[in-house]
Design an enzyme around this catalytic site. Structure first.
Site, PDB file in Angstrom:
ATOM      1  N   THR A   1      -4.625   2.103  -8.579  1.00  0.00           N
ATOM      2  CA  THR A   1      -5.761   3.025  -8.642  1.00  0.00           C
ATOM      3  C   THR A   1      -6.412   3.013 -10.024  1.00  0.00           C
ATOM      4  OG1 THR A   1      -6.284   5.388  -8.667  1.00  0.00           O
ATOM      5  CG2 THR A   1      -4.017   4.830  -9.096  1.00  0.00           C
ATOM      6  N   ASP A   2      -7.686   3.390 -10.075  1.00  0.00           N
ATOM      7  CA  ASP A   2      -8.351   3.536 -11.379  1.00  0.00           C
ATOM      8  C   ASP A   2      -7.828   4.756 -12.143  1.00  0.00           C
ATOM      9  OD1 ASP A   2      -9.506   5.541  -9.802  1.00  0.00           O
ATOM     10  OD2 ASP A   2     -11.580   4.913 -10.132  1.00  0.00           O
ATOM     11  N   GLU A   3      -7.081   5.639 -11.440  1.00  0.00           N
ATOM     12  CA  GLU A   3      -6.617   6.868 -12.102  1.00  0.00           C
ATOM     13  C   GLU A   3      -5.588   6.582 -13.194  1.00  0.00           C
ATOM     14  OE1 GLU A   3      -5.931  10.267  -9.614  1.00  0.00           O
ATOM     15  OE2 GLU A   3      -7.158   9.427  -8.010  1.00  0.00           O
TER      16      GLU A   3
ATOM     17  N   LEU B   1     -11.262  14.333   0.332  1.00  0.00           N
ATOM     18  CA  LEU B   1     -12.524  15.065   0.262  1.00  0.00           C
ATOM     19  C   LEU B   1     -13.463  14.829   1.449  1.00  0.00           C
ATOM     20  CD1 LEU B   1     -14.510  15.891  -2.900  1.00  0.00           C
ATOM     21  CD2 LEU B   1     -15.741  15.150  -0.893  1.00  0.00           C
TER      22      LEU B   1
ATOM     23  N   TYR C   1       0.782  11.908  -9.917  1.00  0.00           N
ATOM     24  CA  TYR C   1       0.405  10.780  -9.048  1.00  0.00           C
ATOM     25  C   TYR C   1       0.050   9.552  -9.886  1.00  0.00           C
ATOM     26  CZ  TYR C   1      -2.737   7.759  -6.381  1.00  0.00           C
ATOM     27  OH  TYR C   1      -3.362   6.657  -5.819  1.00  0.00           O
TER      28      TYR C   1
ATOM     29  N   PHE D   1       0.822  -1.218   0.000  1.00  0.00           N
ATOM     30  CA  PHE D   1       0.000   0.000   0.000  1.00  0.00           C
ATOM     31  C   PHE D   1       0.855   1.267   0.000  1.00  0.00           C
ATOM     32  CE2 PHE D   1      -2.550  -3.136   2.312  1.00  0.00           C
ATOM     33  CZ  PHE D   1      -3.819  -2.966   1.810  1.00  0.00           C
TER      34      PHE D   1
ATOM     35  N   ARG E   1      -8.803  22.117 -10.323  1.00  0.00           N
ATOM     36  CA  ARG E   1      -7.472  21.505 -10.224  1.00  0.00           C
ATOM     37  C   ARG E   1      -6.881  21.390 -11.628  1.00  0.00           C
ATOM     38  NH1 ARG E   1      -7.925  15.539  -8.130  1.00  0.00           N
ATOM     39  NH2 ARG E   1      -7.357  16.276  -6.075  1.00  0.00           N
TER      40      ARG E   1
ATOM     41  N   ALA F   1       0.631   8.883 -12.963  1.00  0.00           N
ATOM     42  CA  ALA F   1       1.753   8.407 -13.783  1.00  0.00           C
ATOM     43  C   ALA F   1       2.717   7.580 -12.946  1.00  0.00           C
ATOM     44  CB  ALA F   1       2.477   9.592 -14.419  1.00  0.00           C
ATOM     45  N   SER F   2       2.925   7.988 -11.695  1.00  0.00           N
ATOM     46  CA  SER F   2       3.842   7.213 -10.841  1.00  0.00           C
ATOM     47  C   SER F   2       3.219   5.862 -10.481  1.00  0.00           C
ATOM     48  CB  SER F   2       4.204   8.011  -9.574  1.00  0.00           C
ATOM     49  OG  SER F   2       3.084   8.157  -8.725  1.00  0.00           O
ATOM     50  N   LYS F   3       1.910   5.829 -10.263  1.00  0.00           N
ATOM     51  CA  LYS F   3       1.250   4.554  -9.968  1.00  0.00           C
ATOM     52  C   LYS F   3       1.258   3.651 -11.210  1.00  0.00           C
ATOM     53  CE  LYS F   3      -0.638   3.513  -6.674  1.00  0.00           C
ATOM     54  NZ  LYS F   3      -0.114   2.805  -5.464  1.00  0.00           N
TER      55      LYS F   3
ATOM     56  N   GLU G   1       2.931   7.781  -1.887  1.00  0.00           N
ATOM     57  CA  GLU G   1       2.424   9.148  -1.819  1.00  0.00           C
ATOM     58  C   GLU G   1       1.113   9.106  -2.572  1.00  0.00           C
ATOM     59  OE1 GLU G   1       3.473  11.832  -0.267  1.00  0.00           O
ATOM     60  OE2 GLU G   1       5.245  10.858   0.570  1.00  0.00           O
TER      61      GLU G   1
ATOM     62  N   GLY H   1      -5.466  19.915 -14.834  1.00  0.00           N
ATOM     63  CA  GLY H   1      -5.548  18.570 -15.433  1.00  0.00           C
ATOM     64  C   GLY H   1      -6.582  17.675 -14.783  1.00  0.00           C
TER      65      GLY H   1
HETATM   66  P1  NAD Z   1      -2.151   7.064   2.656  1.00  0.00           P
HETATM   67  O1  NAD Z   1      -1.511   8.281   2.098  1.00  0.00           O
HETATM   68  O2  NAD Z   1      -3.224   7.208   3.687  1.00  0.00           O
HETATM   69  O3  NAD Z   1      -1.038   6.110   3.300  1.00  0.00           O
HETATM   70  C1  NAD Z   1       0.193   5.863   2.688  1.00  0.00           C
HETATM   71  C2  NAD Z   1       1.097   5.215   3.721  1.00  0.00           C
HETATM   72  O4  NAD Z   1       2.358   4.929   3.088  1.00  0.00           O
HETATM   73  C3  NAD Z   1       1.386   6.110   4.920  1.00  0.00           C
HETATM   74  O5  NAD Z   1       1.230   5.370   6.120  1.00  0.00           O
HETATM   75  C4  NAD Z   1       2.841   6.520   4.725  1.00  0.00           C
HETATM   76  O6  NAD Z   1       3.535   6.748   5.952  1.00  0.00           O
HETATM   77  C5  NAD Z   1       3.403   5.310   3.981  1.00  0.00           C
HETATM   78  N1  NAD Z   1       4.586   5.626   3.189  1.00  0.00           N
HETATM   79  C6  NAD Z   1       4.739   6.658   2.319  1.00  0.00           C
HETATM   80  N2  NAD Z   1       5.982   6.629   1.781  1.00  0.00           N
HETATM   81  C7  NAD Z   1       6.615   5.549   2.314  1.00  0.00           C
HETATM   82  C8  NAD Z   1       7.912   4.986   2.136  1.00  0.00           C
HETATM   83  N3  NAD Z   1       8.801   5.530   1.301  1.00  0.00           N
HETATM   84  N4  NAD Z   1       8.228   3.867   2.822  1.00  0.00           N
HETATM   85  C9  NAD Z   1       7.321   3.303   3.686  1.00  0.00           C
HETATM   86  N5  NAD Z   1       6.078   3.808   3.882  1.00  0.00           N
HETATM   87  C10 NAD Z   1       5.731   4.918   3.211  1.00  0.00           C
HETATM   88  O7  NAD Z   1      -2.674   6.255   1.400  1.00  0.00           O
HETATM   89  P2  NAD Z   1      -3.998   5.380   1.210  1.00  0.00           P
HETATM   90  O8  NAD Z   1      -5.111   6.275   0.853  1.00  0.00           O
HETATM   91  O9  NAD Z   1      -4.137   4.455   2.356  1.00  0.00           O
HETATM   92  O10 NAD Z   1      -3.608   4.565  -0.098  1.00  0.00           O
HETATM   93  C11 NAD Z   1      -2.977   3.286  -0.014  1.00  0.00           C
HETATM   94  C12 NAD Z   1      -2.711   2.792  -1.419  1.00  0.00           C
HETATM   95  O11 NAD Z   1      -3.934   2.711  -2.145  1.00  0.00           O
HETATM   96  C13 NAD Z   1      -1.792   3.703  -2.221  1.00  0.00           C
HETATM   97  O12 NAD Z   1      -0.932   2.904  -2.994  1.00  0.00           O
HETATM   98  C14 NAD Z   1      -2.749   4.490  -3.116  1.00  0.00           C
HETATM   99  O13 NAD Z   1      -2.115   4.876  -4.309  1.00  0.00           O
HETATM  100  C15 NAD Z   1      -3.823   3.444  -3.357  1.00  0.00           C
HETATM  101  N6  NAD Z   1      -5.159   4.009  -3.665  1.00  0.00           N
HETATM  102  C16 NAD Z   1      -5.790   4.808  -2.751  1.00  0.00           C
HETATM  103  C17 NAD Z   1      -7.054   5.296  -3.038  1.00  0.00           C
HETATM  104  C18 NAD Z   1      -7.827   6.135  -2.049  1.00  0.00           C
HETATM  105  O14 NAD Z   1      -8.950   6.534  -2.339  1.00  0.00           O
HETATM  106  N7  NAD Z   1      -7.300   6.436  -0.872  1.00  0.00           N
HETATM  107  C19 NAD Z   1      -7.665   4.991  -4.257  1.00  0.00           C
HETATM  108  C20 NAD Z   1      -6.974   4.182  -5.161  1.00  0.00           C
HETATM  109  C21 NAD Z   1      -5.733   3.677  -4.838  1.00  0.00           C
END
Ligand code: NAD
Length: 354
Positions: A130-132, A196, A156, A79, A301, A158-160, A82, A303
């Site tokens: 992500t769906d993005e 949000l 974001y 998970f 926002r 693009a990195s995913k 960023e 883009g």
């Molecule tokens: P979040 O930002 O709440 O949590 C990210 C966690 O990663 C944090 O605990 C942070 O401390 C940790 N982290 C960041 N950089 C790190 C590193 N270099 N090493 C170790 N830990 C690190 O994110 P989230 O909303 O829980 O999302 C989790 C995953 O799900 C992500 O990969 C995100 O891209 C994906 N995602 C989230 C959503 C959403 O709606 N929240 C939707 C689609 C996909």
């Protein structure tokens, strides 16, 4: 699956998944690897028995190798990321470092320990995406399926997308056992109050404006985090190596509708509990007015993707995953959780709202 490494397990979805996993798999080893960035929070793991939190960076490949070996990890659920699009527009570097370099570091460690060192251990690397990554849809376009071409539009996404390609490559080239889920917008308890729903709930409680990007007609699919956790569990059990699965909540809504529902639910909470007016006197709801008066349209926002929608037939057919939580109820419960857990979110606010 005996011993799990959960990266980003102190974040929003990760901590919900750790709680879910501990409930489902009482005997399993769980190691959480989390750097505790601004988005990570020890308090999100409070009350979960028998887990180890290692505060470290996923880019530390040697440390990850060491954990895989010494803790006999056979399953990584990844998970750590960023995760906030607005921050990726302000400063993309951290997104490349964590989401791309960090994911590659985990893949290198997994390959080294699970394949090259010949542990012979059955293993699985599950990647949360992500769906993005699929870009933006017009109103009449069909929803994203697993075969929709990648077309990420923000740093974001693009990195995913890069991370997803690396996961795919490590499966196809080296035989690493991988799966990926691409999910829609999550909501629920323990979400950092920059996203949000928690942001707008907390602002409404403090009588602060609710800034709505553009015309408010950007559409997202909303997935309750507990449904997401069930989908990940199903994928760990039944996902086919190398495959990807789209996971949605079946709740496509324009942002403005989500904001209206938040306002209505906060208003209703104040009507039902008169003590809220004492706790949050600056909210319009404390004076019998609607929080909807706080809505304020702001410049869109950069883009900003117009619409995301998920075609989840593959997850239903192959994983047996069906979302259970309807948005109205899930939102009410989420707002109730934020009202009951001010101790969790208050320290996370950038400054104390007046
Ligand atoms: P979040 O930002 O709440 O949590 C990210 C966690 O990663 C944090 O605990 C942070 O401390 C940790 N982290 C960041 N950089 C790190 C590193 N270099 N090493 C170790 N830990 C690190 O994110 P989230 O909303 O829980 O999302 C989790 C995953 O799900 C992500 O990969 C995100 O891209 C994906 N995602 C989230 C959503 C959403 O709606 N929240 C939707 C689609 C996909």
């Amino acid at each position: 699956m005996d011993n799990f490494l959960i990266t980003g397990g102190a974040g929003f979805i990760g901590s919900n998944f750790v709680r879910h996993l501990r409930d489902q798999e009482p005997g399993r080893g769980i190691v959480v690897l989390d750097l505790l960035t601004y988005a990570g929070n020890r308090a999100s793991l409070a009350g979960i028995d028998d887990i180890d939190l290692i505060v470290a960076d996923i880019r530390d490949t040697d440390l990850v190798r060491d954990l895989l070996r010494t803790r006999q990890i056979d399953t990584i659920v990844h998970f750590a990321a960023e995760s906030h699009v607005d921050r990726s527009i302000e400063g993309p570097d951290a997104f490349i470092e964590t989401n791309v370099i960090g994911t590659h570091s985990l893949l290198k460690a997994a390959k080294a320990e699970w394949l090259d060192a010949g542990s012979g251990r059955p293993h699985k690397f599950h990647n949360i995406s992500t769906d993005e990554v699929f870009g933006s849809l017009e109103a009449d376009d069909p929803a994203f399926s697993e075969t929709t071409p990648y077309a990420p539009n923000s740093p974001y996404s693009a990195s995913k997308a890069s991370a997803d390609h690396l996961v795919r490559a490590y499966h196809h080239t080296f035989g690493l056992v991988t799966t990926t889920t691409n999910c829609s917008n999550n909501y629920g308890p323990y979400q950092f109050p920059e996203k949000l729903i928690p942001l707008f709930v907390i602002r409404a409680l403090h009588g602060q404006k609710l800034p709505i990007y553009g015309d408010g007609m950007n559409v997202r699919d909303w997935l309750h985090v507990t449904d997401h956790c069930r989908a990940i569990e199903a994928c760990l059990q039944r996902g086919v190596p190398g495959e990807t699965y789209n996971v949605g909540g079946g709740e496509e809504l324009p942002n403005i509708t989500v904001v209206d529902k938040i306002c209505a639910a906060v208003d209703a909470a104040f009507e039902a509990d008169l003590r809220l007016a004492e706790r949050f006197p600056a909210s319009p709801a404390a004076q019998g007015r609607s929080c909807a008066e706080l809505k304020s349209y702001v410049t869109d926002r950069k883009g900003h993707d117009r619409r995301y929608a998920i075609d989840e037939r593959k997850a239903r057919a192959d994983l047996g995953y069906v979302p259970e939580r309807d948005f109205a109820q899930g939102l009410r419960e989420t707002i109730a959780w934020y009202l009951a857990n001010e101790d969790w979110w208050r320290p996370l606010l950038p400054r104390s709202p007046d």
